[in-house]
Scaffold this motif. Sequence first.
Motif, PDB file in Angstrom:
ATOM      1  N   ALA A 187       0.824  -1.214   0.000  1.00  0.00           N
ATOM      2  CA  ALA A 187       0.000   0.000   0.000  1.00  0.00           C
ATOM      3  C   ALA A 187       0.854   1.258   0.000  1.00  0.00           C
ATOM      4  CB  ALA A 187      -0.940   0.002   1.206  1.00  0.00           C
ATOM      5  N   ILE A 188       1.902   1.281   0.826  1.00  0.00           N
ATOM      6  CA  ILE A 188       2.781   2.459   0.875  1.00  0.00           C
ATOM      7  C   ILE A 188       3.514   2.641  -0.448  1.00  0.00           C
ATOM      8  CG2 ILE A 188       4.855   3.394   1.971  1.00  0.00           C
ATOM      9  CD1 ILE A 188       3.831   2.100   4.605  1.00  0.00           C
ATOM     10  N   LEU A 189       3.984   1.527  -1.033  1.00  0.00           N
ATOM     11  CA  LEU A 189       4.666   1.610  -2.331  1.00  0.00           C
ATOM     12  C   LEU A 189       3.730   2.132  -3.416  1.00  0.00           C
ATOM     13  CD1 LEU A 189       7.194   1.030  -4.035  1.00  0.00           C
ATOM     14  CD2 LEU A 189       6.313  -1.301  -4.380  1.00  0.00           C
ATOM     15  N   LEU A 190       2.507   1.617  -3.451  1.00  0.00           N
ATOM     16  CA  LEU A 190       1.539   2.057  -4.465  1.00  0.00           C
ATOM     17  C   LEU A 190       1.136   3.516  -4.239  1.00  0.00           C
ATOM     18  CD1 LEU A 190      -0.829  -1.046  -4.737  1.00  0.00           C
ATOM     19  CD2 LEU A 190       0.892  -0.292  -6.384  1.00  0.00           C
ATOM     20  N   ALA A 191       0.976   3.900  -2.964  1.00  0.00           N
ATOM     21  CA  ALA A 191       0.616   5.291  -2.663  1.00  0.00           C
ATOM     22  C   ALA A 191       1.711   6.251  -3.122  1.00  0.00           C
ATOM     23  CB  ALA A 191       0.368   5.455  -1.164  1.00  0.00           C
ATOM     24  N   TRP A 192       2.937   5.812  -3.025  1.00  0.00           N
ATOM     25  CA  TRP A 192       4.087   6.638  -3.386  1.00  0.00           C
ATOM     26  C   TRP A 192       4.299   6.693  -4.896  1.00  0.00           C
ATOM     27  CZ3 TRP A 192       9.748   4.664  -2.895  1.00  0.00           C
ATOM     28  CH2 TRP A 192      10.645   5.694  -3.222  1.00  0.00           C
ATOM     29  N   ALA A 237      -8.398   3.213   2.768  1.00  0.00           N
ATOM     30  CA  ALA A 237      -8.888   4.468   2.190  1.00  0.00           C
ATOM     31  C   ALA A 237      -8.077   5.649   2.698  1.00  0.00           C
ATOM     32  CB  ALA A 237     -10.368   4.653   2.541  1.00  0.00           C
ATOM     33  N   TYR A 238      -7.706   5.621   3.955  1.00  0.00           N
ATOM     34  CA  TYR A 238      -6.917   6.705   4.536  1.00  0.00           C
ATOM     35  C   TYR A 238      -5.535   6.798   3.883  1.00  0.00           C
ATOM     36  CZ  TYR A 238      -4.464   9.493   8.050  1.00  0.00           C
ATOM     37  OH  TYR A 238      -3.714  10.458   8.691  1.00  0.00           O
ATOM     38  N   ILE A 239      -4.886   5.662   3.691  1.00  0.00           N
ATOM     39  CA  ILE A 239      -3.572   5.648   3.033  1.00  0.00           C
ATOM     40  C   ILE A 239      -3.698   6.129   1.589  1.00  0.00           C
ATOM     41  CG2 ILE A 239      -1.708   4.137   2.208  1.00  0.00           C
ATOM     42  CD1 ILE A 239      -2.128   2.456   4.735  1.00  0.00           C
ATOM     43  N   ALA A 240      -4.778   5.746   0.907  1.00  0.00           N
ATOM     44  CA  ALA A 240      -5.007   6.212  -0.462  1.00  0.00           C
ATOM     45  C   ALA A 240      -5.138   7.734  -0.497  1.00  0.00           C
ATOM     46  CB  ALA A 240      -6.263   5.564  -1.035  1.00  0.00           C
ATOM     47  N   GLY A 241      -5.845   8.289   0.496  1.00  0.00           N
ATOM     48  CA  GLY A 241      -5.998   9.737   0.571  1.00  0.00           C
ATOM     49  C   GLY A 241      -4.674  10.443   0.787  1.00  0.00           C
ATOM     50  N   ILE A 242      -3.828   9.873   1.642  1.00  0.00           N
ATOM     51  CA  ILE A 242      -2.499  10.459   1.868  1.00  0.00           C
ATOM     52  C   ILE A 242      -1.693  10.448   0.568  1.00  0.00           C
ATOM     53  CG2 ILE A 242      -0.287  10.111   3.027  1.00  0.00           C
ATOM     54  CD1 ILE A 242      -1.825   9.136   5.474  1.00  0.00           C
ATOM     55  N   GLY A 243      -1.744   9.312  -0.157  1.00  0.00           N
ATOM     56  CA  GLY A 243      -1.019   9.218  -1.425  1.00  0.00           C
ATOM     57  C   GLY A 243      -1.480  10.272  -2.422  1.00  0.00           C
ATOM     58  N   ALA A 244      -2.792  10.454  -2.526  1.00  0.00           N
ATOM     59  CA  ALA A 244      -3.343  11.431  -3.470  1.00  0.00           C
ATOM     60  C   ALA A 244      -3.047  12.865  -3.044  1.00  0.00           C
ATOM     61  CB  ALA A 244      -4.852  11.234  -3.604  1.00  0.00           C
ATOM     62  N   SER A 245      -2.813  13.091  -1.749  1.00  0.00           N
ATOM     63  CA  SER A 245      -2.567  14.452  -1.257  1.00  0.00           C
ATOM     64  C   SER A 245      -1.233  15.014  -1.729  1.00  0.00           C
ATOM     65  CB  SER A 245      -2.620  14.472   0.276  1.00  0.00           C
ATOM     66  OG  SER A 245      -1.483  13.857   0.845  1.00  0.00           O
ATOM     67  N   PHE A 246      -0.332  14.148  -2.169  1.00  0.00           N
ATOM     68  CA  PHE A 246       0.977  14.597  -2.644  1.00  0.00           C
ATOM     69  C   PHE A 246       0.985  14.952  -4.135  1.00  0.00           C
ATOM     70  CE2 PHE A 246       2.315  12.269   1.180  1.00  0.00           C
ATOM     71  CZ  PHE A 246       3.153  13.216   1.750  1.00  0.00           C
ATOM     72  N   THR A 247      -0.106  14.764  -4.809  1.00  0.00           N
ATOM     73  CA  THR A 247      -0.166  15.012  -6.254  1.00  0.00           C
ATOM     74  C   THR A 247      -0.698  16.414  -6.559  1.00  0.00           C
ATOM     75  OG1 THR A 247      -2.448  14.236  -6.573  1.00  0.00           O
ATOM     76  CG2 THR A 247      -0.709  12.553  -6.536  1.00  0.00           C
ATOM     77  N   ASP A 248      -0.575  16.816  -7.817  1.00  0.00           N
ATOM     78  CA  ASP A 248      -1.076  18.121  -8.257  1.00  0.00           C
ATOM     79  C   ASP A 248      -2.602  18.162  -8.321  1.00  0.00           C
ATOM     80  OD1 ASP A 248       1.537  18.978  -8.545  1.00  0.00           O
ATOM     81  OD2 ASP A 248       1.645  18.411 -10.667  1.00  0.00           O
ATOM     82  N   TYR A 249      -3.232  16.996  -8.172  1.00  0.00           N
ATOM     83  CA  TYR A 249      -4.686  16.906  -8.320  1.00  0.00           C
ATOM     84  C   TYR A 249      -5.398  16.881  -6.964  1.00  0.00           C
ATOM     85  CZ  TYR A 249      -2.920  15.442 -12.849  1.00  0.00           C
ATOM     86  OH  TYR A 249      -2.243  15.384 -14.042  1.00  0.00           O
TER      87      TYR A 249
END
Length: 382
Positions: A187-192, A237-249
């Motif tokens: 999950a962390i790898l995919l989020a990154w 879902a929380y980890i997915a949100g953290i991953g998306a928070s680092f993007t331009d979107y």
Amino acid sequence: MLIAQLAVILFAAKLAGDLAVRLGQPAVLGKLLIGIVLGPSVLGVIEDTDLLQELSQIGVILLMFIAGLETDMDQFRRTGKAAVAVGVLGILVPLLAGYAAGAALGMGTGTALFLGLLLSATSVSISVQALKEMGRLQSKEGSAILGAAVIDDVLVVIALAFLLSLTGGDVELGAVVLKKVVFFAVAILLAWKAIPLVLKWFAPLRVTEAVVSAGLVICFAFAYFAEVTGVAAIIGAYIAGIGASFTDYREEVFNKVETIGYALFVPVFFTSIGVAADFSGIVEHWPLIVGWSALAILTKLVGAALGAKWAGFSWGSSLAVGAGMVSRGEVALIIAGIGLEAGLLDGDLFAVMIIVVLVTTVVTPPLLKAIFSRLEPMRRAA
């Protein structure tokens, strides 16, 4: 039938939430209580159907995805020590106290341990909403609560697997631990690495709301992956949100998903908790309900607060963190169901613990509100 139920739920939830705010309480408290009023225990207007529960599940998943998008990672890193301490002591104190209470009531070792474990569970979805309403989700207390919730979920599930393996359940402890390790590593790898690529790939598609759809795909995929590896879907879902928070979107995904979630699914989640409440037998078992409820609230509050204090928080902030960990929510309901199926809880004790879980869920928003209201003047004075 479902369409009519949704109309009633949304109308009543918004009015009840507004009334709660006018009375100086978080809106989520009004939504929880109106669910009890609308449900079978009082008016019987709304039935607790499987479809309603599925919509509710989407609501809590979206709520935690939004929380991930809002997480301040710098603050999250600074509260890492506190999260570990809160997570560990927030489990140990309720576990030991619950076991001692069960043993004192003459219960078997397996049942007493299970009750302690049930009291150790935490679901911060209610706390997340209350903190969000108060503008404290990105505070050091909010970050510590969210971090501790992840640790709490993993430790409680592993402890549950260990207990079931000892009591004859068909559970392989090594496999459970391996699944957890695999989930967090992947999950962390995919989020990154993967989340930015997926959003970037969806962005130029010539269809309506492509980026938001990509965000929802990511959210639900992570939630499902968490669930199949034995971790709560809300953690995925929380980890997915953290991953998306680092993007331009981030802003686009956050704004649109928040609109989708809070317009329909999140109110259904909060209201459905009350709808699912079953108060049959409450009069007969009220001493047990009062006793276990008090134990559940105090042990989690004290244990988590001691963890935060040990990590360097002030007493006021420590109590706020403790209050945020009190709600047992859907995590404890799932564990209680497992205990009933495994024969560790009988029907009466199961009914008592379901009401106890509901009590911890309902008291959390006003408890958080009261503590933070006292904390703010102290901070300004300092």
